[in-house]
Design an enzyme around this catalytic site. Sequence first.
Site, PDB file in Angstrom:
ATOM      1  N   ASN A 187      -5.576   5.607  -2.106  1.00 57.25           N
ATOM      2  CA  ASN A 187      -5.181   6.331  -0.745  1.00 57.25           C
ATOM      3  C   ASN A 187      -4.417   7.566  -0.896  1.00 57.25           C
ATOM      4  OD1 ASN A 187      -5.687   3.956   0.622  1.00 57.25           O
ATOM      5  ND2 ASN A 187      -3.776   2.939   0.556  1.00 57.25           N
ATOM      6  N   SER A 228       0.727  -1.173   0.010  1.00 57.30           N
ATOM      7  CA  SER A 228      -0.025   0.136   0.131  1.00 57.30           C
ATOM      8  C   SER A 228       0.933   1.316  -0.001  1.00 57.30           C
ATOM      9  CB  SER A 228      -0.812  -0.115   1.472  1.00 57.30           C
ATOM     10  OG  SER A 228      -1.909  -0.934   1.207  1.00 57.30           O
ATOM     11  N   GLU A 251      -5.745  -1.869  -8.194  1.00 52.77           N
ATOM     12  CA  GLU A 251      -5.019  -0.972  -8.707  1.00 52.77           C
ATOM     13  C   GLU A 251      -3.853  -1.564  -9.445  1.00 52.77           C
ATOM     14  OE1 GLU A 251      -5.881   3.253  -6.251  1.00 52.77           O
ATOM     15  OE2 GLU A 251      -4.428   1.657  -5.488  1.00 52.77           O
ATOM     16  N   HIS A 293      -2.470  -3.865  -6.403  1.00 51.02           N
ATOM     17  CA  HIS A 293      -2.933  -3.423  -5.015  1.00 51.02           C
ATOM     18  C   HIS A 293      -4.493  -3.706  -5.007  1.00 51.02           C
ATOM     19  CE1 HIS A 293      -3.926   0.048  -2.057  1.00 51.02           C
ATOM     20  NE2 HIS A 293      -3.084  -0.876  -1.594  1.00 51.02           N
TER      21      HIS A 293
HETATM   22  P1  NAI Z   1      -0.886  -9.450   7.658  1.00 51.46           P
HETATM   23  O1  NAI Z   1       0.024  -9.043   8.799  1.00 51.46           O
HETATM   24  O2  NAI Z   1      -2.518 -10.026   7.851  1.00 51.46           O
HETATM   25  O3  NAI Z   1      -0.244 -10.650   6.735  1.00 51.46           O
HETATM   26  C1  NAI Z   1       1.394 -10.688   6.342  1.00 51.46           C
HETATM   27  C2  NAI Z   1       1.673 -11.967   6.391  1.00 51.46           C
HETATM   28  O4  NAI Z   1       2.855 -12.354   5.819  1.00 51.46           O
HETATM   29  C3  NAI Z   1       1.905 -12.843   7.703  1.00 51.46           C
HETATM   30  O5  NAI Z   1       0.812 -14.020   7.597  1.00 51.46           O
HETATM   31  C4  NAI Z   1       3.165 -12.893   7.774  1.00 51.46           C
HETATM   32  O6  NAI Z   1       3.506 -14.320   8.485  1.00 51.46           O
HETATM   33  C5  NAI Z   1       3.575 -13.394   6.456  1.00 51.46           C
HETATM   34  N1  NAI Z   1       4.970 -13.093   6.320  1.00 51.46           N
HETATM   35  C6  NAI Z   1       5.847 -12.287   6.795  1.00 51.46           C
HETATM   36  N2  NAI Z   1       7.052 -12.142   6.179  1.00 51.46           N
HETATM   37  C7  NAI Z   1       6.892 -13.346   5.176  1.00 51.46           C
HETATM   38  C8  NAI Z   1       7.973 -13.926   4.360  1.00 51.46           C
HETATM   39  N3  NAI Z   1       9.113 -13.457   4.176  1.00 51.46           N
HETATM   40  N4  NAI Z   1       7.695 -14.750   3.521  1.00 51.46           N
HETATM   41  C9  NAI Z   1       6.333 -15.190   3.575  1.00 51.46           C
HETATM   42  N5  NAI Z   1       5.420 -14.843   4.363  1.00 51.46           N
HETATM   43  C10 NAI Z   1       5.609 -13.926   5.372  1.00 51.46           C
HETATM   44  O7  NAI Z   1      -0.746  -8.276   6.490  1.00 51.46           O
HETATM   45  P2  NAI Z   1      -1.858  -7.643   5.446  1.00 51.46           P
HETATM   46  O8  NAI Z   1      -2.725  -6.802   6.082  1.00 51.46           O
HETATM   47  O9  NAI Z   1      -2.543  -8.824   4.970  1.00 51.46           O
HETATM   48  O10 NAI Z   1      -0.819  -6.775   4.461  1.00 51.46           O
HETATM   49  C11 NAI Z   1       0.037  -7.596   3.616  1.00 51.46           C
HETATM   50  C12 NAI Z   1       0.529  -6.519   2.468  1.00 51.46           C
HETATM   51  O11 NAI Z   1      -0.633  -5.932   1.579  1.00 51.46           O
HETATM   52  C13 NAI Z   1       1.353  -5.211   2.872  1.00 51.46           C
HETATM   53  O12 NAI Z   1       2.102  -5.020   2.072  1.00 51.46           O
HETATM   54  C14 NAI Z   1       0.419  -4.167   2.960  1.00 51.46           C
HETATM   55  O13 NAI Z   1       0.635  -2.958   2.736  1.00 51.46           O
HETATM   56  C15 NAI Z   1      -0.868  -4.685   1.759  1.00 51.46           C
HETATM   57  N6  NAI Z   1      -2.222  -4.222   1.813  1.00 51.46           N
HETATM   58  C16 NAI Z   1      -2.775  -4.141   2.873  1.00 51.46           C
HETATM   59  C17 NAI Z   1      -4.346  -3.845   3.222  1.00 51.46           C
HETATM   60  C18 NAI Z   1      -4.951  -3.868   4.248  1.00 51.46           C
HETATM   61  O14 NAI Z   1      -6.025  -3.285   4.394  1.00 51.46           O
HETATM   62  N7  NAI Z   1      -4.487  -4.536   5.532  1.00 51.46           N
HETATM   63  C19 NAI Z   1      -4.782  -3.169   2.002  1.00 51.46           C
HETATM   64  C20 NAI Z   1      -3.993  -3.376   0.586  1.00 51.46           C
HETATM   65  C21 NAI Z   1      -2.631  -3.746   0.658  1.00 51.46           C
END
Ligand code: NAI
Length: 306
Positions: free
Chosen positions: A210, A137, A172, A160
């Site tokens: 955003n 993001s 996006e 995105h």
């Molecule tokens: P989250 O914390 O729910 O999930 C992240 C996952 O990645 C965790 O399960 C973690 O164990 C895993 N992880 C960490 N390092 C890793 C690695 N080296 N290899 C494999 N898995 C790994 O986070 P979320 O909210 O799903 O966000 C993930 C991405 O999506 C971020 O880049 C965020 O900016 C983006 N994003 C988030 C949104 C939101 O509303 N939460 C919306 C749009 C994009």
Amino acid sequence: AALLHTTAPAASTPIKNVVVYGSGLMGSGIVQVAAQNNFQVTMVDLSPEMLNKGQGYIQSSLQRVARKKFADSETQQQQFIDEIMTRVKTSTDPMAPAESADLVIEAIVENVQTKRNLFSSLDAVAPRHTIFTSNTSSLPIARLAEATAPERVSRFAGLHFFNPVPQMKLVEVVQTPQVDAVVVDDLVNFCLALKKSPVRCKDTPGFIVNRLLVPYMMEAMRLVERGEATPEDVDTAMKLGAGYPMGPFQLADYVGLDTMKFINDGWFKEGEGLAGKELVSPSKTLDELVKAGKLGRKSGEGFYKY
Ligand code: NAI
């Protein structure tokens, strides 16, 4: 010798195998939607526990879809879910799945170095045709693409998605100056195959949504700080006066106040074209709420109590 330097015009990439890194909130949603639309997907995370959690999210989300679709038959509901899950594999090894990936979607923790390390190691094992994407993001796509070889940089873009992925229609498709136009078209078509509505945009802070939403929510906070209205009245005003489904404070609580602060502070500090601008100046209220652990819906309290 001239032949060595001739590259064939880039051809469209048939996408069958998708590998999603990260099985959290976003990754699990992306895996679900891809499997529902007949792609073979591998979901990768650091541990079996994390993968289980991701599978749990997918199961309960599909459960809701199945209950609506086959209200009278639990057997049919289960068949529907099982059929989709036949297309989902899981792995704690990041490398092996990349060897047969047509498309990589990264949705791991929002940390530039962690993401760059992942992309750099995947680049070494993925086939030449594999398209790399990040769901970040707040990080510049070009900063992530740089971690790969120049041939990959032209096959690297932002993809995105929005939370919750199964419900939110928008994706996006983020273009760096180096990305191949054919790759962008392939990604747009991939989004359409997921029954999403893709939009194209350049690699600038916040992309489209955003970039507009964050300053809007920050200004709502500053408006309240100036004593001009209450959060409740601002939310009512934007819902009934602008037709938004949520007001800015409800939305901020939904997004998570720590996430809001992380994004806005990052832009204020070093956002391209945004650093130091009033548009993204910090809010005292936001800082205090985050410091007190009041992060919005997920912590039970933010601007509102839940
Ligand atoms: P989250 O914390 O729910 O999930 C992240 C996952 O990645 C965790 O399960 C973690 O164990 C895993 N992880 C960490 N390092 C890793 C690695 N080296 N290899 C494999 N898995 C790994 O986070 P979320 O909210 O799903 O966000 C993930 C991405 O999506 C971020 O880049 C965020 O900016 C983006 N994003 C988030 C949104 C939101 O509303 N939460 C919306 C749009 C994009």
